[in-house]
Design a protein around this motif. Structure first.
Motif, PDB file in Angstrom:
ATOM      1  N   ALA A   1       0.721  -1.385   0.024  1.00 26.82           N
ATOM      2  CA  ALA A   1       0.142   0.130   0.004  1.00 26.82           C
ATOM      3  C   ALA A   1       0.939   1.317  -0.065  1.00 26.82           C
ATOM      4  CB  ALA A   1      -1.014   0.041   1.132  1.00 26.82           C
TER       5      ALA A   1
ATOM      6  N   THR B   1       2.368   1.867  -3.391  1.00 30.13           N
ATOM      7  CA  THR B   1       1.525   2.346  -4.406  1.00 30.13           C
ATOM      8  C   THR B   1       1.300   3.928  -4.038  1.00 30.13           C
ATOM      9  OG1 THR B   1       0.293   0.325  -4.206  1.00 30.13           O
ATOM     10  CG2 THR B   1      -0.854   2.262  -5.171  1.00 30.13           C
ATOM     11  N   ASP B   2       1.240   4.394  -2.860  1.00 29.86           N
ATOM     12  CA  ASP B   2       0.889   5.716  -2.593  1.00 29.86           C
ATOM     13  C   ASP B   2       2.158   6.599  -2.986  1.00 29.86           C
ATOM     14  OD1 ASP B   2      -0.500   5.395   0.735  1.00 29.86           O
ATOM     15  OD2 ASP B   2      -1.374   5.244  -1.361  1.00 29.86           O
TER      16      ASP B   2
ATOM     17  N   MET C   1       1.766   6.722  -6.714  1.00 24.21           N
ATOM     18  CA  MET C   1       1.026   7.812  -7.026  1.00 24.21           C
ATOM     19  C   MET C   1       1.632   9.220  -6.958  1.00 24.21           C
ATOM     20  SD  MET C   1      -2.630   6.401  -5.991  1.00 24.21           S
ATOM     21  CE  MET C   1      -3.531   7.795  -6.230  1.00 24.21           C
TER      22      MET C   1
ATOM     23  N   THR D   1     -12.295   5.760   4.310  1.00 23.21           N
ATOM     24  CA  THR D   1     -12.591   4.948   3.216  1.00 23.21           C
ATOM     25  C   THR D   1     -14.428   4.789   3.218  1.00 23.21           C
ATOM     26  OG1 THR D   1     -12.523   2.839   4.418  1.00 23.21           O
ATOM     27  CG2 THR D   1     -10.699   3.289   3.109  1.00 23.21           C
TER      28      THR D   1
ATOM     29  N   PHE E   1     -13.577   3.206  -1.954  1.00 18.63           N
ATOM     30  CA  PHE E   1     -12.732   4.301  -2.350  1.00 18.63           C
ATOM     31  C   PHE E   1     -12.214   4.980  -1.201  1.00 18.63           C
ATOM     32  CE2 PHE E   1     -14.581   5.396  -6.634  1.00 18.63           C
ATOM     33  CZ  PHE E   1     -15.313   4.690  -6.650  1.00 18.63           C
ATOM     34  N   ARG E   2     -11.112   5.447  -1.414  1.00 14.88           N
ATOM     35  CA  ARG E   2     -10.127   6.193  -0.381  1.00 14.88           C
ATOM     36  C   ARG E   2     -10.676   7.577  -0.350  1.00 14.88           C
ATOM     37  NH1 ARG E   2      -4.757   7.112   0.821  1.00 14.88           N
ATOM     38  NH2 ARG E   2      -4.345   6.780  -1.351  1.00 14.88           N
TER      39      ARG E   2
ATOM     40  N   SER F   1      -8.409   7.972 -10.321  1.00 13.94           N
ATOM     41  CA  SER F   1      -7.860   6.565 -10.490  1.00 13.94           C
ATOM     42  C   SER F   1      -6.718   6.305 -11.168  1.00 13.94           C
ATOM     43  CB  SER F   1      -9.178   5.912 -11.186  1.00 13.94           C
ATOM     44  OG  SER F   1      -8.705   4.844 -11.784  1.00 13.94           O
ATOM     45  N   GLN F   2      -5.994   5.427 -10.643  1.00  6.92           N
ATOM     46  CA  GLN F   2      -4.685   5.032 -11.170  1.00  6.92           C
ATOM     47  C   GLN F   2      -4.631   3.419 -11.002  1.00  6.92           C
ATOM     48  OE1 GLN F   2      -0.901   5.989  -9.458  1.00  6.92           O
ATOM     49  NE2 GLN F   2      -0.199   6.433 -11.486  1.00  6.92           N
TER      50      GLN F   2
ATOM     51  N   ALA G   1      -6.586   1.807  -7.662  1.00  7.99           N
ATOM     52  CA  ALA G   1      -6.627   2.718  -6.507  1.00  7.99           C
ATOM     53  C   ALA G   1      -7.373   4.084  -7.031  1.00  7.99           C
ATOM     54  CB  ALA G   1      -5.077   3.429  -6.037  1.00  7.99           C
TER      55      ALA G   1
ATOM     56  N   VAL H   1      -9.189   7.394  -5.740  1.00  6.72           N
ATOM     57  CA  VAL H   1      -9.318   8.192  -4.395  1.00  6.72           C
ATOM     58  C   VAL H   1     -10.372   9.710  -4.576  1.00  6.72           C
ATOM     59  CG1 VAL H   1      -7.814  10.040  -3.002  1.00  6.72           C
ATOM     60  CG2 VAL H   1      -6.863   7.882  -3.875  1.00  6.72           C
TER      61      VAL H   1
END
Ligand SMILES: [Cu+2]
Length: 111
Positions: A21, A24-25, A28, A54, A74-75, A97-98, A101, A103
Protein backbone atom coordinates in the motif's frame (compact mmCIF):
# COMPACT_ATOMS: atom_id res chain seq x y z
CA UNK A 1 4.58 -18.82 24.10
CA UNK A 2 1.45 -19.24 22.08
CA UNK A 3 0.46 -15.67 22.77
CA UNK A 4 3.91 -14.36 21.84
CA UNK A 5 3.86 -16.29 18.61
CA UNK A 6 0.50 -14.88 17.62
CA UNK A 7 1.69 -11.36 18.39
CA UNK A 8 4.74 -11.87 16.23
CA UNK A 9 2.61 -13.28 13.47
CA UNK A 10 0.18 -10.38 13.56
CA UNK A 11 3.06 -7.89 13.55
CA UNK A 12 4.75 -9.57 10.61
CA UNK A 13 1.49 -9.81 8.75
CA UNK A 14 0.70 -6.17 9.43
CA UNK A 15 4.04 -5.04 8.06
CA UNK A 16 3.72 -7.20 4.99
CA UNK A 17 0.22 -5.92 4.36
CA UNK A 18 1.33 -2.30 4.69
CA UNK A 19 4.28 -2.39 2.34
CA UNK A 20 2.45 -2.73 -1.00
CA UNK A 21 0.00 0.00 0.00
CA UNK A 22 2.80 2.40 0.86
CA UNK A 23 4.63 1.60 -2.34
CA UNK A 24 1.44 2.35 -4.26
CA UNK A 25 1.00 5.66 -2.46
CA UNK A 26 4.54 6.71 -3.21
CA UNK A 27 4.10 5.72 -6.83
CA UNK A 28 0.97 7.79 -7.03
CA UNK A 29 2.65 10.82 -5.54
CA UNK A 30 5.45 10.79 -8.08
CA UNK A 31 3.35 9.93 -11.11
CA UNK A 32 -0.01 11.49 -10.20
CA UNK A 33 0.14 14.13 -12.91
CA UNK A 34 0.76 11.98 -16.01
CA UNK A 35 -1.24 8.85 -15.27
CA UNK A 36 -3.89 9.50 -12.61
CA UNK A 37 -7.23 10.03 -14.28
CA UNK A 38 -10.04 12.20 -13.00
CA UNK A 39 -13.55 10.87 -13.22
CA UNK A 40 -16.94 11.50 -11.72
CA UNK A 41 -19.92 9.32 -10.94
CA UNK A 42 -23.07 8.92 -8.90
CA UNK A 43 -23.52 6.29 -6.27
CA UNK A 44 -25.10 5.14 -3.04
CA UNK A 45 -23.07 4.81 0.16
CA UNK A 46 -22.92 1.17 1.24
CA UNK A 47 -20.35 1.50 4.00
CA UNK A 48 -18.38 4.28 5.61
CA UNK A 49 -15.27 4.15 7.75
CA UNK A 50 -14.47 7.74 8.61
CA UNK A 51 -11.52 6.68 10.79
CA UNK A 52 -9.88 4.71 7.99
CA UNK A 53 -10.94 7.32 5.45
CA UNK A 54 -12.71 4.87 3.20
CA UNK A 55 -16.17 4.74 1.72
CA UNK A 56 -17.78 1.87 -0.16
CA UNK A 57 -20.04 3.00 -2.97
CA UNK A 58 -22.41 1.24 -5.29
CA UNK A 59 -21.68 3.49 -8.25
CA UNK A 60 -23.14 3.79 -11.70
CA UNK A 61 -21.14 3.53 -14.93
CA UNK A 62 -18.06 5.79 -15.16
CA UNK A 63 -17.73 7.07 -18.72
CA UNK A 64 -14.22 8.52 -18.35
CA UNK A 65 -12.80 5.15 -17.30
CA UNK A 66 -15.20 2.88 -19.15
CA UNK A 67 -16.14 1.29 -15.84
CA UNK A 68 -19.41 -0.56 -15.51
CA UNK A 69 -21.62 -0.04 -12.49
CA UNK A 70 -20.22 -1.80 -9.43
CA UNK A 71 -19.75 -1.69 -5.71
CA UNK A 72 -16.25 -0.85 -4.56
CA UNK A 73 -14.23 0.90 -1.88
CA UNK A 74 -12.76 4.36 -2.39
CA UNK A 75 -10.24 6.22 -0.30
CA UNK A 76 -11.09 9.76 0.79
CA UNK A 77 -8.40 12.29 -0.13
CA UNK A 78 -8.94 13.95 3.28
CA UNK A 79 -10.93 12.87 6.36
CA UNK A 80 -13.16 15.98 6.25
CA UNK A 81 -14.82 14.57 3.14
CA UNK A 82 -16.63 12.04 5.34
CA UNK A 83 -18.59 14.84 7.01
CA UNK A 84 -22.32 14.62 6.37
CA UNK A 85 -22.07 11.22 4.75
CA UNK A 86 -24.11 8.30 6.04
CA UNK A 87 -24.87 4.84 4.74
CA UNK A 88 -27.78 4.82 2.32
CA UNK A 89 -27.26 8.39 1.05
CA UNK A 90 -27.12 9.08 -2.65
CA UNK A 91 -24.02 11.02 -3.66
CA UNK A 92 -22.23 12.52 -6.60
CA UNK A 93 -18.46 12.41 -6.40
CA UNK A 94 -15.21 13.07 -8.20
CA UNK A 95 -12.24 10.79 -7.92
CA UNK A 96 -8.78 10.10 -9.22
CA UNK A 97 -8.11 6.65 -10.47
CA UNK A 98 -4.78 4.99 -11.04
CA UNK A 99 -5.17 1.32 -11.68
CA UNK A 100 -7.12 -0.15 -8.80
CA UNK A 101 -6.54 2.79 -6.49
CA UNK A 102 -9.43 5.21 -6.50
CA UNK A 103 -9.27 8.35 -4.33
CA UNK A 104 -12.27 10.60 -3.89
CA UNK A 105 -11.39 14.29 -4.09
CA UNK A 106 -14.92 15.70 -3.80
CA UNK A 107 -18.21 14.17 -2.71
CA UNK A 108 -21.64 15.55 -1.93
CA UNK A 109 -25.03 14.22 -1.01
CA UNK A 110 -27.33 14.54 -4.00
CA UNK A 111 -30.66 13.31 -2.78
CU1 LIG B 1 -15.95 0.82 -9.45
Amino acid sequence: MTKLRSILFVTAFGLTAMLPAQATDMGMASTAKPSAQMAHAEGVIKALDAKAGTVTLAHGPVQELKWPAMTMAFRLAKPELAKGLTVGKKVTFEFQSQGMAAVITAIKVSG
